[in-house]
Write an enzyme that holds these catalytic residues in place. Sequence first.
Site, mmCIF file in Angstrom:
data_model
loop_
_atom_site.group_PDB
_atom_site.id
_atom_site.type_symbol
_atom_site.label_atom_id
_atom_site.label_comp_id
_atom_site.label_asym_id
_atom_site.label_seq_id
_atom_site.Cartn_x
_atom_site.Cartn_y
_atom_site.Cartn_z
ATOM 1 N N TRP A 172 0.535 0.071 41.069
ATOM 2 C CA TRP A 172 1.863 -0.223 41.535
ATOM 3 C C TRP A 172 2.519 1.322 41.761
ATOM 4 O O TRP A 172 3.435 1.565 42.548
ATOM 5 C CB TRP A 172 2.454 -0.735 40.685
ATOM 6 N N ASP A 173 1.696 2.427 41.270
ATOM 7 C CA ASP A 173 2.378 4.128 41.336
ATOM 8 C C ASP A 173 2.433 4.206 43.057
ATOM 9 O O ASP A 173 3.332 4.750 43.285
ATOM 10 C CB ASP A 173 1.246 4.948 41.121
ATOM 11 N N GLU A 175 3.738 -0.204 28.473
ATOM 12 C CA GLU A 175 2.564 -0.799 27.970
ATOM 13 C C GLU A 175 2.611 -0.780 26.651
ATOM 14 O O GLU A 175 1.491 -1.095 25.948
ATOM 15 C CB GLU A 175 1.362 -0.315 28.837
ATOM 16 N N LYS A 234 6.899 3.385 26.233
ATOM 17 C CA LYS A 234 5.950 4.532 26.927
ATOM 18 C C LYS A 234 6.728 5.035 28.205
ATOM 19 O O LYS A 234 6.581 6.191 28.521
ATOM 20 C CB LYS A 234 4.862 3.782 27.274
ATOM 21 N N GLN A 235 7.399 4.085 29.037
ATOM 22 C CA GLN A 235 8.038 4.444 30.185
ATOM 23 C C GLN A 235 9.289 3.767 30.754
ATOM 24 O O GLN A 235 9.234 2.772 29.978
ATOM 25 C CB GLN A 235 6.871 4.710 31.204
HETATM 26 C C1 BGC Z 1 1.085 3.797 33.581
HETATM 27 C C2 BGC Z 1 1.073 2.992 34.530
HETATM 28 C C3 BGC Z 1 0.399 3.638 35.764
HETATM 29 C C4 BGC Z 1 -0.882 4.094 35.338
HETATM 30 C C5 BGC Z 1 -1.637 4.787 36.431
HETATM 31 C C6 BGC Z 1 -0.326 4.237 32.979
HETATM 32 O O1 BGC Z 1 -0.409 5.227 31.845
HETATM 33 O O2 BGC Z 1 1.682 3.132 32.111
HETATM 34 O O3 BGC Z 1 2.251 2.394 34.779
HETATM 35 O O4 BGC Z 1 0.335 2.567 36.799
HETATM 36 O O5 BGC Z 1 -0.778 4.962 34.178
HETATM 37 O O6 BGC Z 1 -0.933 5.983 36.729
#
Ligand code: BGC
Length: 773
Positions: free
Chosen positions: A357-358, A488, A601-602
């Site tokens: 999804w990035d 996550e 986490k984000q």
């Molecule tokens: C992030 C995800 C991301 C993935 C790839 C993960 O660490 O939590 O949001 O899509 O890394 O960059």
Amino acid sequence: MKKYIKIDEWNIIEEGFDPHLNKISESIFSLGNGRMGQRANFEETYSGETLPGNYVAGVYYPDKTRVGWWKNGYPESFAKVLNAANWIGIEIKIDYETLDLDNCKVTDFKRVLNMKEGYLERSFTAELKSGKKLKVKATRFCSIVDDEAGAIRYSLTPLNFDSAVTITPFIDGDVKNQDANYDEKFWDEVHKETHHGSAYLNLRTKKTGFHVCTGMKFAIEQNGKIVEFSSVPVEREKYVANKVTLSVKEKQETVIYKYAVNLSSENHDKELLVHETKKVIEHISQKGFALMLKEQAQAWAAKWVESDIVIEGDASAQQGIRFNIFQLNQTYTGEDARLNIGPKGFTGEKYGGSTYWDTEAYCVPFYLATADEQVTKNLLIYRYKQLDKAIENAKKLGFKNGAALYPMVTMNGEECHNEWEITFEEIHRNGAIAFAIYNYIRYTGDAQYLNDYGLEVLVAIARFWSQRVNWSADKSQYVMLGVTGPNEYENNVNNNWYTSTIATWCMEYALEALATVKASDAAKYAAIVKKIRFKEAEESEQWQHIIDNMYYPVDERLGVFLQQDGYLDKELILVKDLPAEDRPLNQKWSWDRILRSCYIKQADVLQGLYFLEDRYDLETIRRNFDFYEPLTVHESSLSPCVHAILAAKLGDETRAYEFYLRTARLDLDDYNNDTEDGCHTTSMAGTWMSVVEGFGGMRVRDNQLQFHPFLPGKWASFSFKVGFRGSLLNVKVSKEGVQIINQSDKALSVNVFDKHYDLAGNAQLIVEHALAN
Ligand code: BGC
């Protein structure tokens, strides 16, 4: 964190050779051209620590999924970005000694990535065990003009000896991936041939059956003149080379020009691959190194015209942002709708797959503003083409009636992520894909995209959400159970606010898109309805019922949206109060401790407030920001940019700048001690977003660009390029205010600090507005 890269505005420079840093530098100094790319491995033999990496876009290997306990619905395989044949290799032997930087004394080592012109240069002096000293200078690039080709100029000069030198340019396809299960090799040889001064190696991937033919041709020059040489062919399994022995004299420069190409069966007929490879090799070797390099510089100059950011007064920030833009532009050029942007681009193999999804959430804004609209359109079409697979994927999980669940990670449309909490639950990715369609149309005005491609995707996504929620008799509302949000560090939660919000937004947008297409082209609408068996009244009514009756967790007392049900039951200790030695949590704490904790986490709730900011008033955004940010550990590189943009919106310029600094030089300074695996390519787009959307305050509203900038940190000024509907703007923000130069013939209107201005073609606008920093 490391600080060994020398600061320079246009170059990435490493001086002195430290083998411990080599793998990090191999990532940082990577090269690519959208079609192929590679880590900055050495041309000559290197027996020290290295991660070999050559990648051909779109060529992957479905490695068997390895999990401890198989769960129904798991994908069979994990698509790996394949380490392909090494085409840079040139073995050098001085008499009996092999040139190997791990085995000699190295001085004057310098590696330079020239971002302005798109090439890598490396020079050093090596003193061999025998005392022989030689000077080497190697220049190479992956051509963005001939995007199946690369070229190397490798020069060596003996400093204190005359001797025989054996030069062996080679192609080595006997390679493996670092993370191959059971050390398996993924390539089989199909064909090889070696001629005087050239060689070809045609390989086929196991299982997927991609063919990649790598070809090379070389010439040798001494005293500035091409020399005749005799060569001995060397062939082994998956290896071709030409051995040339020459005599070299003290202070005399010998230059090897090596031309190489990678042609894949994705773009050429398998049967004709060797033949075609020879043609491309002929074409580029006829052109010659100097012309190829000149064209490369011109092509890069054109890219910079559209995408550069200039920062005055902070060379380190300048280098950081240019590095990010350079990496993004060498990873994805938008010429091929089958390709996408992996989290590591062409800089490493970690993460596998090419699409997360990035792409939609972070990369789309970058390409929308800095490249032709077709570039972003191709990213959207990539998902359109994978719609059938997304429907199949949803079907496997029990969904029906054309509902689509796009994969969390993919190469070819099939899911290849195999952790249940992500594969099955991190379904918000569907929302980002729909949002990207909205974002593209908002930016470009190309509403026709809905008729041609977008509507089908939006309906399939809306169908998924409508089946993924369920009616709670207890709440008399719809709920969404068992999901993982962008954070996550929580799995299997109920009613993640972000996921539920983006889900109903998708349904609203799908309804709007249906009405738009119906109004603009009734025949097309009817054709789509028929194709996807859309039951207009029934399905629209159902979606509307969900939109009107969805449950979103909120806490009235705090005035915040709740990340998920029960979030406030956690022990809320702020991140600043955590012992420093506990960070990063993902390396220091057990997984279950992380899951039970309050740490984020984000951006999660804040991701929703970023996407859908116009729905919320500033105070709501502020309350949520002030509540969630102090609980956020930003352990994904995708996190700080969203916070930088929101902080800027809230007028907290100091914090906006602090967040930006966390990713601005993430790889250059090896901020997270993981750059050796590859660069964080997709998060580089986030850094660009922090500057343009954060500091520049750029938004698109009502078919118009709006700017609400501030001047961060110690910068004297900054300026950025944005293309918008046929015009190209250079927006400069300085202490005096904002200057916008329209570098195109096309007039447009813009909004700066909430005031409307008309800007003629090739005209400039100055908005005086004191901006202190
Ligand atoms: C992030 C995800 C991301 C993935 C790839 C993960 O660490 O939590 O949001 O899509 O890394 O960059």
